[in-house]
Design a protein around this motif. Sequence first.
Motif, PDB file in Angstrom:
ATOM      1  N   ASN A 175      38.749  19.856 -34.027  1.00 54.16           N
ATOM      2  CA  ASN A 175      40.137  20.122 -34.392  1.00 54.16           C
ATOM      3  C   ASN A 175      41.139  19.216 -33.694  1.00 54.16           C
ATOM      4  O   ASN A 175      42.302  19.183 -34.075  1.00 54.16           O
ATOM      5  CB  ASN A 175      40.507  21.575 -34.062  1.00 54.16           C
ATOM      6  CG  ASN A 175      39.811  22.579 -34.950  1.00 54.16           C
ATOM      7  OD1 ASN A 175      38.606  22.667 -34.929  1.00 54.16           O
ATOM      8  ND2 ASN A 175      40.553  23.317 -35.742  1.00 54.16           N
TER       9      ASN A 175
ATOM     10  N   SER B 284      43.991  22.428 -38.164  1.00 52.46           N
ATOM     11  CA  SER B 284      43.371  23.731 -38.360  1.00 52.46           C
ATOM     12  C   SER B 284      43.317  24.005 -39.851  1.00 52.46           C
ATOM     13  O   SER B 284      44.118  23.486 -40.613  1.00 52.46           O
ATOM     14  CB  SER B 284      44.182  24.822 -37.662  1.00 52.46           C
ATOM     15  OG  SER B 284      45.515  24.811 -38.115  1.00 52.46           O
TER      16      SER B 284
ATOM     17  N   VAL C 208      47.849  27.741 -37.651  1.00 53.77           N
ATOM     18  CA  VAL C 208      47.304  28.364 -36.446  1.00 53.77           C
ATOM     19  C   VAL C 208      48.041  29.670 -36.203  1.00 53.77           C
ATOM     20  O   VAL C 208      49.262  29.750 -36.329  1.00 53.77           O
ATOM     21  CB  VAL C 208      47.478  27.432 -35.227  1.00 53.77           C
ATOM     22  CG1 VAL C 208      47.117  28.157 -33.944  1.00 53.77           C
ATOM     23  CG2 VAL C 208      46.612  26.203 -35.388  1.00 53.77           C
TER      24      VAL C 208
ATOM     25  N   GLN D 140      42.243  30.203 -36.684  1.00 55.79           N
ATOM     26  CA  GLN D 140      42.465  29.558 -37.965  1.00 55.79           C
ATOM     27  C   GLN D 140      41.767  30.393 -39.026  1.00 55.79           C
ATOM     28  O   GLN D 140      40.893  31.200 -38.728  1.00 55.79           O
ATOM     29  CB  GLN D 140      41.913  28.126 -37.982  1.00 55.79           C
ATOM     30  CG  GLN D 140      40.387  28.045 -37.902  1.00 55.79           C
ATOM     31  CD  GLN D 140      39.858  26.633 -37.850  1.00 55.79           C
ATOM     32  OE1 GLN D 140      40.610  25.685 -37.941  1.00 55.79           O
ATOM     33  NE2 GLN D 140      38.556  26.501 -37.688  1.00 55.79           N
TER      34      GLN D 140
END
Lengths: 252, 212, 216
Positions: free
Chosen positions: A106, A137, A141, A207
């Motif tokens: 990520n 993500s 998020v 996520q």
Amino acid sequence: MNGPVVFDAHTLPANDNVHAYAFSVDLDGQWFLQKGKMIAYFGDIRFDGIGHGPLDHLVARSFHSPLHAADWVVAQGRGKLLLADRAFDVNSFDLDQGNLTIRSGNLLAFEESLSLKQSIIPGFVTLIGTGKFVAASNGEVHFVEPPIRVDPQALVGWADCPSPCHHYDHGYLRGFLGGLRAMTGVGGASGEEHQFEFTGAGTVLLQSSETVMPEQPVGGTPAGGGTPGGGPGASGGLGGLGGLARWAERSG
Amino acid sequence: MAQFRLQDGKVLAVDLTGDAVRAKNGSMIAYEGDMTFKKLTGGGDGLRGMVTRRLTGEQLEVMEVKGHGTCYFADAAGDVSLVTLQQDTLHVEASNLLCTAGGLRTGTTFTGLRGASQGNGLFTTTVEGTGQAALTSQGPAIVLRVTPQTPLRVDPGAYLAHSGRLRQEFQSGVTFRTLLGDGSGEAFQIRFEGEGLVYVQPSERETLGGQV
Amino acid sequence: MGFTRISGKMIEAQVVPGQPLYSQRGAMLAYRGEVSFTPNLTGGQGGVMSALGRRARGEAAPLMTVEGRGSVYFGHGGHHVHVVDLAGSLLHVEADRLLAFEGSLRQGTVFLGSQGGVMGMVRGQATGQGLFTTTLEGHGSVAVLAHGGVLELPVTPRRAVHVDPQAYVAHRGDLRNRLSTALGWRDMVGRGSGEAFQLELSGQGTVYVQASEEKL
């Protein structure tokens, strides 16, 4: 005209999002980027692989795990640099004398003032210091506070709180279908029978994804007694936990 | 005259009053009213190859949609951008062209250098004239203005389209010499110079050169 | 109660004792409190009929019961989540698009062939999602999954909507569905394939369409 907004070299945001899926770095110095995340740039910027020649010292200063340095480039110069990752949501985070642990796949980019270390949790890296970093993500998020149990696949990272521990839902495992799956593996693993449990004070980043982004290698750990995942004895011990082994398989 | 509207970021609604639009084959998701569909094959109907090669080299097929009512188009959950052309030429990757108004001409230009090095096929589609066109991209498109003072470099995999008086040049951007000795390939970028607009997407198609 | 939208791809549900939820297995992202997840053999409340339906679909959409006290985050595969609040109306949804729904809703399985005759069966083949469609009725919230955003198209007696079966997500209200083919469509996609048909929805209600021709 009803077209989208037009940006030029001056009106592109400075260290801010262009929209939810792209981030514009106002470069004046150095940033570290994961390979393949630059989509366009204005200005005079040069990109170099990390860890050769004059840049060798960067590895020592910013990358504390030499094996994964090959997946990063350093951008140097002045200009506006656009970062994006497969149309995933992109966000920047500021650390102030802090630390944040994030799934390696990520993390897109970070300022040179931060240093990157390998987390004790496989597949995660920890950023330490003061500065900005950019992460992707699947879906926005969402920040939550412990206590909480999280499906490993939905976990982006965590800040300030202690590393998580494994939680197994024995009700789910013991149930007819769950038991069948635990024994046969048919149906695959799901978050309902195994989670990461966070306790203490801090922030957990979630996520919306059951299919994680590809892992980036974070480097191995030195073989030696007492290093989790490092020595042969340690890996045997981990293999004994079915859920953890499955998780490692899935994320590895 | 066909009216193009964005229904949400990912759906194009076209209001038709007896006229026709050309759209990527299979991109119709719903319609209200009466519509007829016609498959257009390469070269026919004065369409000099809006039918061009896609990434994989297969033919991109186009359909003509004609009728009264509203037709909704979408392509693989891609984000839709509207481009209004006024005696302009838009150069666009064929796979990113979703729909063009009936009055626009489509054709193909040879972009040998870029295509060859990129492995993306040798042609890009051009859309010329006056009217509306819709592009799709993986993630919402970003429009960047290039001026003589501020040239732009774009990752080939993120490139969608451009318009205006721009020269494009393919150049190598990065050399990777890593500790491990692998990944020593070169990454390519497209450099745009002149005056015009470049559309990029916040994601990258698989290309040979886009490594940064 | 309902579902709280956290992002386009994530919802949060409150769970209280005596009010269970049903969700797709594997769709739990995180939870807090004392919440238990029990996989259902029969799939929700539907009993034999829905078990039959599920078997016919080859366990396409296994469900689990979520109960206890706490809050649960749901999402799946990075797909978009669309929440439909039912106030006494009837929702038809393809089973594998069902992310979660409240236990206050009555769940059933409809054999679409009984509604549309032979054409209904063709429709099942066209969508590749079996002949059975899940129905939910009553008061409560349903979260459905879609590839890309969801477009809600109103259907009125004077305004029928034609939908590409691949893009169809769900419909609610008093709607009839039948297969139709627009002029020229069959020549375009080929006569033999299931894609030669569009789903025509008429009556009074709403049809939910996704921004993609891809099945989940």
